[in-house]
Design an enzyme around this catalytic site. Structure first.
Site, PDB file in Angstrom:
ATOM      1  N   LEU A  94       0.861  -1.126  -0.050  1.00  0.00           N
ATOM      2  CA  LEU A  94       0.095  -0.190   0.070  1.00  0.00           C
ATOM      3  C   LEU A  94       0.723   1.176  -0.255  1.00  0.00           C
ATOM      4  O   LEU A  94       0.710   2.235  -0.758  1.00  0.00           O
ATOM      5  CB  LEU A  94      -0.902   0.052   1.257  1.00  0.00           C
ATOM      6  CG  LEU A  94      -1.931  -0.882   1.229  1.00  0.00           C
ATOM      7  CD1 LEU A  94      -2.811  -1.300   2.644  1.00  0.00           C
ATOM      8  CD2 LEU A  94      -3.117  -0.558   0.258  1.00  0.00           C
ATOM      9  N   LYS A 138       5.402  21.509  -0.549  1.00  0.00           N
ATOM     10  CA  LYS A 138       6.887  21.111  -0.464  1.00  0.00           C
ATOM     11  C   LYS A 138       7.819  21.457  -1.736  1.00  0.00           C
ATOM     12  O   LYS A 138       7.208  21.361  -2.803  1.00  0.00           O
ATOM     13  CB  LYS A 138       6.719  19.464  -0.159  1.00  0.00           C
ATOM     14  CG  LYS A 138       6.143  18.875   1.061  1.00  0.00           C
ATOM     15  CD  LYS A 138       6.090  17.579   1.394  1.00  0.00           C
ATOM     16  CE  LYS A 138       5.409  16.942   2.344  1.00  0.00           C
ATOM     17  NZ  LYS A 138       6.112  17.587   3.709  1.00  0.00           N
ATOM     18  N   GLU A 185      -0.422  18.749   8.187  1.00  0.00           N
ATOM     19  CA  GLU A 185      -1.860  18.235   8.037  1.00  0.00           C
ATOM     20  C   GLU A 185      -1.966  17.127   8.620  1.00  0.00           C
ATOM     21  O   GLU A 185      -3.258  16.759   9.052  1.00  0.00           O
ATOM     22  CB  GLU A 185      -2.074  17.877   6.502  1.00  0.00           C
ATOM     23  CG  GLU A 185      -1.735  16.615   5.786  1.00  0.00           C
ATOM     24  CD  GLU A 185      -0.144  16.273   5.852  1.00  0.00           C
ATOM     25  OE1 GLU A 185       0.557  17.332   6.004  1.00  0.00           O
ATOM     26  OE2 GLU A 185       0.154  15.183   5.958  1.00  0.00           O
ATOM     27  N   ARG A 189      -1.650  16.118  11.836  1.00  0.00           N
ATOM     28  CA  ARG A 189      -1.881  16.232  13.147  1.00  0.00           C
ATOM     29  C   ARG A 189      -3.574  16.835  13.089  1.00  0.00           C
ATOM     30  O   ARG A 189      -4.199  16.536  14.082  1.00  0.00           O
ATOM     31  CB  ARG A 189      -1.102  17.218  13.862  1.00  0.00           C
ATOM     32  CG  ARG A 189      -0.791  18.701  13.311  1.00  0.00           C
ATOM     33  CD  ARG A 189      -0.021  19.332  13.696  1.00  0.00           C
ATOM     34  NE  ARG A 189       1.436  19.091  13.115  1.00  0.00           N
ATOM     35  CZ  ARG A 189       2.516  19.496  13.437  1.00  0.00           C
ATOM     36  NH1 ARG A 189       2.713  20.554  14.308  1.00  0.00           N
ATOM     37  NH2 ARG A 189       3.390  19.127  12.640  1.00  0.00           N
ATOM     38  N   ASP A 194       0.945  13.549   0.073  1.00  0.00           N
ATOM     39  CA  ASP A 194       1.051  14.681   0.755  1.00  0.00           C
ATOM     40  C   ASP A 194       2.084  15.853  -0.163  1.00  0.00           C
ATOM     41  O   ASP A 194       3.290  15.633   0.131  1.00  0.00           O
ATOM     42  CB  ASP A 194       1.753  14.628   2.148  1.00  0.00           C
ATOM     43  CG  ASP A 194       2.074  15.937   2.944  1.00  0.00           C
ATOM     44  OD1 ASP A 194       1.485  16.926   2.551  1.00  0.00           O
ATOM     45  OD2 ASP A 194       2.681  15.736   4.025  1.00  0.00           O
TER      46      ASP A 194
END
Ligand code: BES
Ligand code: ZN
Ligand code: ZN
Length: 516
Positions: free
Chosen positions: A199, A291, A363, A365, A284
């Protein structure tokens, strides 16, 4: 002595040249054997065959030990050597170095060295045979069948689903009948970790939140008598007022999914469930706080928490562990767009707390905050959340250990004990009030999603933020950012996403099951 050696060598060479029978050279069925040898104590370079290896050697009238003697120097820990044509059933025999026998638990390393040595050696042997296009391997238990199975199954895993040219598929089997149960357990543990690796490694355009949830649903289908699955939709997430989770998902075209798993392994007991929560960011990008491009592809594994948690529940179900587990995975992408959350936006979490999102790349948290609030409604006996949460965790410990932040000495003890067995390793990190100050002094809201005063101790600041959403007495946050991927540090995992610490979560759940 030299003459004797030469004679032996000639005999062996003659043997090696003897032609195989047709069945042994049949390309569809190439069998291999992995056998272990320990370093003999007090004798430099001396080798001591395992019981299985000694039996094999005896059946060949000592030919294996002769060959090992010839092919000196002695076999170092983790090294392997192949012998061809010494047995009619096995065209290739790999002998692997297990290091010292009775190495046992090492308190400096926080793991069981014997088990780690077996995993390392067996994986090296299996891989060598795989390279020789051997497609069925019998494996020596090396005195610990579970560790041998783990080494074999973890070592042979290779993500080549999307390649035209694939590695040889290898089936494995325990040599002899000693501890078949341990072998089977090791196979299931390792397959669990391999599911998490699969995964995590899969590209983000394949493993979207929806595809992730469907995959887990499929994997749990055989256990439908003990498992209930809810794939919660965006509408449900909105009804639940999970404003923090939604603030992360809203920049993406992919709909979020809140995956909820219930494994009822102990339905008759009044035992409250163990709650596992995994960060499930299927990609992300950082969102508006984008980023940098180099290595951004690694952020396809930012659902490693969800992957390890869900894989451990699949494993628990397969092992029929007598324990109840609730698994939660807030799944979404973190993307920039005209609809995305902007730095400085204030969002409202499920428990009503307001959060100023000063950095949209923090993100994890946010999605965990809402999942933790929801998780408390199950009145769990313990909460463990798992997340690739901070780059700072990687800076602190690298891939050596998972950072554990916990409010419970008991829970720490359980997790530590499990990780010594699996070799995954955990390290306890602080939940000082010092870090809480960083997130509770927000300009506009109750909380700030990044440290207000300093970037130092970023992993601890993130943990302090999560703590604001926990009221349960036994909670642990596992930051797995550092252990997310493997280069060559863990010798029995190839380069790629590691699936750590799936086996530790399973071992921990098994520990709870047995302690009642
Ligand atoms: N997913 C990342 C953390 C991460 C980094 C995981 C490297 C695995 C490897 C997380 O969402 C993140 O970006 N965190 C930020 C937080 C910061 C903005 C306070 C980080 O660590 O830089
Ligand atoms: Zn991020
Ligand atoms: Zn992230």
């Amino acid at each position: 002595m030299l003459l004797v050696r030469k004679a032996v060598r000639t005999a062996v060479w003659t043997n090696l040249c003897r032609p195989f029978s047709a069945s042994q050279t049949h390309p569809d069925k190439r069998k291999g054997l992995v056998l272990g040898v320990f370093e003999k104590e007090g004798e430099k370079g001396g080798l001591q065959l395992t019981e299985t290896a000694a039996d094999f050697d005896q059946s060949l009238s000592g030919k294996l030990s002769e060959l090992l003697e010839i092919s000196r120097p002695g076999l170092k820990k983790g090294k392997s050597r192949i012998f061809y044509g010494i047995h009619k059933d096995f065209p290739c025999v790999a002998v692997v170095g297990l290091g010292k026998s009775r190495a046992g638990v090492c308190n400096a390393e926080n793991w069981d060295t014997s088990k780690e040595n077996i995993r390392e050696a067996v994986s090296a042997g299996c891989r060598l045979l795989q390279d020789m296009e051997v497609n069925h391997v019998e494996v020596d238990s090396c005195g610990d069948a579970q560790s041998a199975a783990e080494g074999a199954i973890l070592g042979l895993f290779h993500y080549d689903q999307l390649k035209s040219k694939k590695k040889t598929k290898v089936t494995t089997q325990l040599r002899g009948s000693a501890d078949a149960e341990g072998w089977e357990k090791g196979v299931v543990y390792a397959e669990g970790q391999n599911l998490a690796r699969l995964l995590m490694e899969a590209p983000a355009n394949h493993i979207t939140p929806t595809a992730f949830a469907n995959t887990i649903e499929e994997k749990l289908a055989p256990y439908s008598d003990r498992v209930a699955i809810n794939k919660r939709s965006q509408a449900w997430i909105q009804e639940q007022k999970m404003g923090a989770f939604l603030s992360v998902s809203k920049g993406s075209e992919e709909p979020p999914v809140f995956l909820e798993l219930h494994y009822n392994g102990s339905p008759d007991s009044k035992q409250p469930p163990l709650l596992l929560v995994g960060k499930g960011i299927t990609f992300d990008s950082g969102g508006i706080s984008l980023k940098p491009s180099p290595s951004m592809d690694a952020m396809r594994a930012d659902m490693g928490g969800a992957a390890t948690v869900c894989a451990s529940i699949v494993t628990a179900a397969s092992l029929k562990l007598p324990v109840n587990i609730v698994g939660l995975a807030p799944l979404c992408e973190n993307m920039p767009s005209g609809k995305a959350t902007k730095p400085g936006d204030v969002v409202i979490a499920k428990n009503g707390k307001t959060i100023q999102v000063d950095n949209t790349d923090a993100e994890g948290r946010l999605v965990l905050a809402d999942a933790l609030c929801y998780g408390h409604t199950f009145n769990p006996r313990a909460i463990v959340n798992v997340a690739t949460l901070t780059g700072a965790m990687d800076v602190a410990l690298g891939s050596a250990a998972t950072g554990v932040f916990t409010n419970s000495d008991w829970l720490w003890g359980q997790l530590y004990k499990a990780s010594v067995v699996t070799g995954d390793r955990v390290w306890r990190m602080p939940l000082f009030h010092h870090y809480t100050r960083q997130v509770t002094d927000s300009q506009l809201a109750d909380l700030n999603n990044i440290g207000k005063y300093s970037r130092s101790g970023g992993a601890c600041t993130a943990a302090a933020f999560l703590k604001e959403f926990v009221t349960a007495p036994h909670w642990a946050h596992l930051d797995i950012a550092g252990v997310m991927s493997n280069k060559d540090e863990i010798p029995y995992l190839r380069k790629g996403m590691s699936g750590r610490p799936t086996r530790t979560l399973v071992e921990f759940a098994a520990g709870l099951a047995h302690s009642g």
